[in-house]
Structures are given as C-alpha cells and as structure tokens.
Design a protein around this motif. Structure first.
Motif, PDB file in Angstrom:
ATOM      1  N   THR A  54      -7.494  -8.407  -4.694  1.00  0.00           N
ATOM      2  CA  THR A  54      -6.837  -8.927  -3.266  1.00  0.00           C
ATOM      3  C   THR A  54      -6.816 -10.147  -2.682  1.00  0.00           C
ATOM      4  OG1 THR A  54      -6.179  -6.573  -3.208  1.00  0.00           O
ATOM      5  CG2 THR A  54      -5.346  -7.933  -1.393  1.00  0.00           C
ATOM      6  N   ASN A  55      -8.414 -10.554  -2.613  1.00  0.00           N
ATOM      7  CA  ASN A  55      -8.771 -11.573  -1.947  1.00  0.00           C
ATOM      8  C   ASN A  55      -8.365 -12.737  -2.929  1.00  0.00           C
ATOM      9  OD1 ASN A  55     -10.384 -13.517  -0.594  1.00  0.00           O
ATOM     10  ND2 ASN A  55     -11.911 -13.424  -2.164  1.00  0.00           N
ATOM     11  N   TYR A  56      -8.265 -12.577  -4.128  1.00  0.00           N
ATOM     12  CA  TYR A  56      -7.980 -13.681  -4.911  1.00  0.00           C
ATOM     13  C   TYR A  56      -6.264 -13.968  -4.753  1.00  0.00           C
ATOM     14  CZ  TYR A  56      -6.097 -15.452  -9.710  1.00  0.00           C
ATOM     15  OH  TYR A  56      -5.533 -16.036 -10.636  1.00  0.00           O
ATOM     16  N   ILE A  57      -5.519 -12.751  -4.775  1.00  0.00           N
ATOM     17  CA  ILE A  57      -4.232 -12.904  -4.698  1.00  0.00           C
ATOM     18  C   ILE A  57      -3.832 -13.606  -3.327  1.00  0.00           C
ATOM     19  CG2 ILE A  57      -2.024 -11.586  -4.641  1.00  0.00           C
ATOM     20  CD1 ILE A  57      -3.317 -11.749  -7.459  1.00  0.00           C
ATOM     21  N   SER A  58      -4.653 -13.257  -2.237  1.00  0.00           N
ATOM     22  CA  SER A  58      -4.513 -13.856  -1.019  1.00  0.00           C
ATOM     23  C   SER A  58      -4.607 -15.398  -0.977  1.00  0.00           C
ATOM     24  CB  SER A  58      -5.231 -13.178   0.106  1.00  0.00           C
ATOM     25  OG  SER A  58      -4.946 -11.800   0.393  1.00  0.00           O
ATOM     26  N   VAL A  71      -7.921  -6.177   1.220  1.00  0.00           N
ATOM     27  CA  VAL A  71      -7.694  -4.537   0.523  1.00  0.00           C
ATOM     28  C   VAL A  71      -6.342  -4.276   0.208  1.00  0.00           C
ATOM     29  CG1 VAL A  71      -7.622  -2.081   1.212  1.00  0.00           C
ATOM     30  CG2 VAL A  71      -9.160  -3.859   2.415  1.00  0.00           C
ATOM     31  N   ALA A  72      -6.353  -3.990  -1.341  1.00  0.00           N
ATOM     32  CA  ALA A  72      -5.026  -3.816  -1.893  1.00  0.00           C
ATOM     33  C   ALA A  72      -3.911  -2.923  -1.281  1.00  0.00           C
ATOM     34  CB  ALA A  72      -5.079  -3.134  -3.247  1.00  0.00           C
ATOM     35  N   ASP A 112      -1.348   8.557  -6.180  1.00  0.00           N
ATOM     36  CA  ASP A 112      -1.708   9.199  -4.908  1.00  0.00           C
ATOM     37  C   ASP A 112      -1.153   8.586  -3.747  1.00  0.00           C
ATOM     38  OD1 ASP A 112      -3.548   7.120  -4.512  1.00  0.00           O
ATOM     39  OD2 ASP A 112      -5.410   8.426  -5.003  1.00  0.00           O
ATOM     40  N   GLY A 113      -0.616   7.351  -3.740  1.00  0.00           N
ATOM     41  CA  GLY A 113      -0.094   6.875  -2.457  1.00  0.00           C
ATOM     42  C   GLY A 113      -0.962   5.629  -1.946  1.00  0.00           C
ATOM     43  N   ARG A 114      -2.125   5.662  -2.485  1.00  0.00           N
ATOM     44  CA  ARG A 114      -3.164   4.586  -2.133  1.00  0.00           C
ATOM     45  C   ARG A 114      -3.016   3.370  -3.030  1.00  0.00           C
ATOM     46  NH1 ARG A 114      -6.459   3.567   1.852  1.00  0.00           N
ATOM     47  NH2 ARG A 114      -8.158   1.791   1.507  1.00  0.00           N
ATOM     48  N   TYR A 115      -2.930   2.313  -2.883  1.00  0.00           N
ATOM     49  CA  TYR A 115      -2.795   1.192  -3.895  1.00  0.00           C
ATOM     50  C   TYR A 115      -3.696   0.630  -4.118  1.00  0.00           C
ATOM     51  CZ  TYR A 115       2.203   1.885  -4.520  1.00  0.00           C
ATOM     52  OH  TYR A 115       3.392   2.427  -4.782  1.00  0.00           O
ATOM     53  N   ASP A 116      -4.438   0.521  -5.283  1.00  0.00           N
ATOM     54  CA  ASP A 116      -5.829   0.024  -5.821  1.00  0.00           C
ATOM     55  C   ASP A 116      -6.033  -1.446  -6.299  1.00  0.00           C
ATOM     56  OD1 ASP A 116      -6.492   3.107  -5.977  1.00  0.00           O
ATOM     57  OD2 ASP A 116      -4.983   2.929  -7.579  1.00  0.00           O
ATOM     58  N   ALA A 121      -7.954   2.073 -16.239  1.00  0.00           N
ATOM     59  CA  ALA A 121      -7.578   2.646 -15.043  1.00  0.00           C
ATOM     60  C   ALA A 121      -6.361   3.064 -14.996  1.00  0.00           C
ATOM     61  CB  ALA A 121      -7.600   1.510 -13.826  1.00  0.00           C
ATOM     62  N   TYR A 122      -5.761   2.789 -16.282  1.00  0.00           N
ATOM     63  CA  TYR A 122      -4.320   3.424 -16.232  1.00  0.00           C
ATOM     64  C   TYR A 122      -4.047   4.982 -16.416  1.00  0.00           C
ATOM     65  CZ  TYR A 122       0.557   4.045 -18.064  1.00  0.00           C
ATOM     66  OH  TYR A 122       1.653   4.655 -18.195  1.00  0.00           O
TER      67      TYR A 122
END
Length: 290
Positions: free
Chosen positions: A159-163, A196-197, A235-239, A274-275
């Motif tokens: 997420t740091n990279y995407i930001s 944080v994703a 589970d509703g929490r994005y990784d 992870a899939y």
C-alpha cells in the motif's frame, strides 16, 4: 554456497518449464498454469535470476536472504507481453548444504530482514488536483522492483508503493499530522491510509476532497492508474493493493505491486499462494477535480 543458490534458481526455471517441482513450488506453478489456461494464454518462456541481499553467520551455519526475479513471456492470441515477479526468499545453509529454502512471507516476523527506513519531509498540502494517470503508471513501472529513497519503506510495502504511485499522479496529501485522518506521509510519520491496505480501501471511496475514487462493478471498467483492493480471506479486512498499469489482449487489467514485487501481473491473483476461494475485490477508478 553461492553455487548452490544458483542451482536452486535454475531448478525453479526447470520447474516452471516441466511443472515438476517441490510441493511448495508445484502449487504455485499449477495455480499460474490454471490461470493462463482460463485466459487462453500461455507462458512462452521463463527466465529467473537470483540476487543475494544479505548473509548472516550463525553458530551452525548461515542465514541467506535472497531474491528470485522471474520473467514470463506471455502469449495471448497474437498479443505478447512480459510479466515479472520478484520472490524474496530465505535459505539456511548448514556446513555448505542447503537445509531450508522458503518464501520470506511464510517466515515469522523475528526472522525477517529489517529494512532500512528513510524520511519523507516538507510535503506541501493541498486538496484540489487533476489525476495524471500516465505519471502514476510511469512511477509504478520505474519503482516496481526497487524503493524510492525519498519515502520510508516497509516489510509489507504494497500500500505504501500504491500511495506513492497515486501521489506521483498528482494526488495531494492531506490530513497531517492526524494519522487516522487524510492520506499523507511526512516528517517521519504517515497516515494509516497511506500504508495499510484496509485503511486505503475505505479511504478512497469515502474521501470528498483530494485523493478519492468511485467503486465500479468489474475490472474491465478500470483505467490505467486505477486501484484494486484484495480481501484474500473474504473476512471483510482487505490485505493487498495493486495499481493497473496495462491491459491484456482481452482488455483485462494487468497490475504492478510490491511486497511480492510484480509487474504486469494478471489482476485476479489466482496464481498467488494467498488466494482463497473466498477472495473479494474492490475496484476503484480515481476521480479528480476536472
């Protein structure tokens, strides 16, 4: 020891070619082959190179942290493109024999490399902008397999990279110094949404000014520079978070990502360890002030 690692990397290439590797590698290969079969695509050629990052002497051997850089030449109809992925691995050598070899993502935190952190400082804050998709993609291509020293870097860096890519596309930071508000990295600190994703997944559609996005229903609707968020367990929490950098022959997104550094990877991650069958996605197209 270096020769043993070279032999191991050569074996990875042979495994992809012959689909006859160890259990860990075999699962990964089968996932990738199944994904390409669904897309009517094939792997024409595979290359892999190893790079040792650090060696730590122990009483009974050596801990070795290294990367395997894969290049897959993909053919889909008449369309050819190169998919790349860098897998960070840990190897344990005991008396010059390879005793263990595993992806770092599967190790406990106490065994992972400590990445040196850098500081981003003195960022001007503003709210209005026009998103430059080309610049965002250019940044994603430049840094997909390395780390811009202007920014801090993290063990889990997706997420740091995407930001960073979004910021390179002219998306403005805002909210400093409140870590739970806005989207920013500044003065050796950062917001949760920057790194944080799960936080970025909620921030993009809820933001009213500055960086913001609109959820769309399907990956085909995404443009270059748009974002995909992944909830692997459902589970509703994005990784995980990726950025769209190209489209394949059928108009489906190809993405770049960090942590497992990847370039032009097929968007759905079915070839990832992870899939799971419970995976959920969020597709966000970035909007601006035009």
């Amino acid at each position: 020891m270096r020769n043993r690692l070279i032999q191991q990397v050569e074996r990875y290439v042979a495994d992809y070619t012959n689909s006859d590797g160890n259990s860990e590698q075999e699962e990964k290969i089968q996932r990738k082959l199944q994904l390409f079969s669904k897309r009517q695509a094939e792997i024409v050629k595979v290359e892999a190179k190893g790079k040792i990052n650090s060696i730590h002497n122990k009483e009974l051997g050596k801990d070795v942290f290294y990367d395997v850089h894969y290049k897959f030449l993909i053919k889909q109809g008449t369309h050819l493109y190169m998919e790349e992925e860098v897998e960070s691995r840990y190897a344990l050598f005991q008396k010059n024999y390879l005793g263990q070899d595993i992806e770092i993502s599967k190790l406990g935190e106490e065994n992972k490399e400590i990445l040196e952190e850098e500081v981003l400082d003195n960022v001007e804050e503003r709210s209005n902008y026009q998103y430059d998709r080309l610049r965002a993609v250019q940044y994603a291509e430049k840094w997909w397999n390395s780390y811009n020293p202007v920014y801090k870097k993290f063990d889990v860096d997706c997420t740091n990279y995407i930001s960073q890519c979004l910021h390179a596309g002219n998306a403005p930071m805002r909210g400093y110094p409140n870590r739970s508000k806005g989207w920013w990295m500044r003065n050796n600190n950062w917001s949760y949404s920057w790194t944080v994703a799960n936080s970025l997944r909620w921030y993009i559609p809820s933001s009213k000014v500055g960086l913001r996005g609109k959820e769309v229903n399907s990956p085909e609707e995404l443009k270059l520079g748009d974002v995909i968020c992944y909830d692997f367990q459902g589970d509703g929490r994005y990784d995980h978070t990726t950025i769209v950098t190209a489209k394949d022959a059928k108009g489906m997104p190809l993405v770049n990502a960090h942590t497992t550094n990847s370039r032009m990877r097929y968007w759905n991650y079915e070839d990832s360890t992870a899939y799971t069958d419970n995976i959920k996605y969020k597709f966000f197209t970035i909007v601006d002030d035009r």
